[in-house]
Scaffold this motif. Sequence first.
Motif, PDB file in Angstrom:
ATOM      1  N   VAL A 235      23.840 103.193  63.446  1.00 34.91           N
ATOM      2  CA  VAL A 235      24.729 103.846  64.406  1.00 34.91           C
ATOM      3  C   VAL A 235      24.161 105.227  64.787  1.00 34.91           C
ATOM      4  O   VAL A 235      23.619 105.946  63.940  1.00 34.91           O
ATOM      5  CB  VAL A 235      26.150 103.946  63.809  1.00 34.91           C
ATOM      6  N   ALA A 236      24.274 105.574  66.063  1.00 31.16           N
ATOM      7  CA  ALA A 236      23.650 106.804  66.567  1.00 31.16           C
ATOM      8  C   ALA A 236      24.551 108.024  66.433  1.00 31.16           C
ATOM      9  O   ALA A 236      24.061 109.146  66.301  1.00 31.16           O
ATOM     10  CB  ALA A 236      23.271 106.620  68.038  1.00 31.16           C
ATOM     11  N   ALA A 237      25.872 107.820  66.494  1.00 31.32           N
ATOM     12  CA  ALA A 237      26.779 108.972  66.466  1.00 31.32           C
ATOM     13  C   ALA A 237      28.097 108.602  65.807  1.00 31.32           C
ATOM     14  O   ALA A 237      28.589 107.477  65.973  1.00 31.32           O
ATOM     15  CB  ALA A 237      27.038 109.476  67.882  1.00 31.32           C
ATOM     16  N   VAL A 238      28.659 109.534  65.054  1.00 32.14           N
ATOM     17  CA  VAL A 238      29.974 109.337  64.442  1.00 32.14           C
ATOM     18  C   VAL A 238      30.904 110.447  64.938  1.00 32.14           C
ATOM     19  O   VAL A 238      30.527 111.606  64.966  1.00 32.14           O
ATOM     20  CB  VAL A 238      29.903 109.330  62.901  1.00 32.14           C
ATOM     21  N   ARG A 239      32.098 110.028  65.352  1.00 28.67           N
ATOM     22  CA  ARG A 239      33.073 110.985  65.886  1.00 28.67           C
ATOM     23  C   ARG A 239      34.004 111.354  64.736  1.00 28.67           C
ATOM     24  O   ARG A 239      34.780 110.512  64.278  1.00 28.67           O
ATOM     25  CB  ARG A 239      33.830 110.306  67.035  1.00 28.67           C
ATOM     26  N   VAL A 240      33.928 112.608  64.282  1.00 32.12           N
ATOM     27  CA  VAL A 240      34.666 113.005  63.072  1.00 32.12           C
ATOM     28  C   VAL A 240      35.380 114.351  63.235  1.00 32.12           C
ATOM     29  O   VAL A 240      34.971 115.192  64.035  1.00 32.12           O
ATOM     30  CB  VAL A 240      33.726 113.122  61.847  1.00 32.12           C
TER      31      VAL A 240
END
Length: 261
Positions: A235-240
């Motif tokens: 996965v390229a990006a995690v929204r946290v």
Amino acid sequence: MGVLNVTPDSFSDGGQFENVDAAISHGAMLFEQGAGLIDVGGESTRPGAGSVEPEEEGDRVLPVIAALASRGVPTSVDTTRAIVARAALQAGAGVVNDVSALRDPDMAPAVAETGAGLVLMHMQGEPRTMQEQPRYGDVVAEVTRFLVERAAIAEKEGIRRDRIAIDPGIGFGKTFEHNLELLRNLHFLVETGYPVVIGTSRKTFLGRILGENVPPAKRDAATGATVALAIEQGVAAVRVHNVAMAAQIARTTEAILGRGR
Ligand code: PMM
């Protein structure tokens, strides 16, 4: 990707950043903690949430985006409305995060005209009703097919392929089992070749695992487990919400995998 919800009713940080100055300094702090993008939203997509007027949504997000842009902080706008997206891109946002994946017919032109990036998210139904009875045959295959179709539409409308990311929409019209199955099979989405974004931070399915007495703000360690497993799958990006913690997890996971920066 750091979450900056400027709404009075968002489920995990509702009301906290309604004040524009507080939102700006929180966004700047998330950037300093390692977020590559601050995702600014003015309309709650929480299950059961009603919608706000576009003017109100714009009033919430635009001053925050403009101020962050003037400090050199990259932002995305979390909106389903082209009119809000256009104004946000003009105010300095570089990416549109559209949880409805182009339901507004003017959204793709708005993004294409400015050369902005686009996150396309999968949702079954709409926020008000999406958790009533989510149903799939094969959730991973159906979500992937939908996102690839929407990405093809975006490309046809003039958005460059390398500006498009896809997101399975954890918690958006999915049961507990659907969410877990998607999280186990993120590599399937990664194989499409589009950068994959996921948003698991503090969500209800984690409350189900931990016990409903663990409130959203206390679900960061559980969020961290999803971050490590997502990165391992490419996965390229995690929204946290908790960027400092996720940045440590991301760097450690990448180092173990031999992908260290
Ligand atoms: N989740 C929420 C809002 N926006 N955008 C993307 N791309 N992916 C998500 O999973 C997502 C999103 C809802 O969570 P919040 O209320 O904590 O912001």
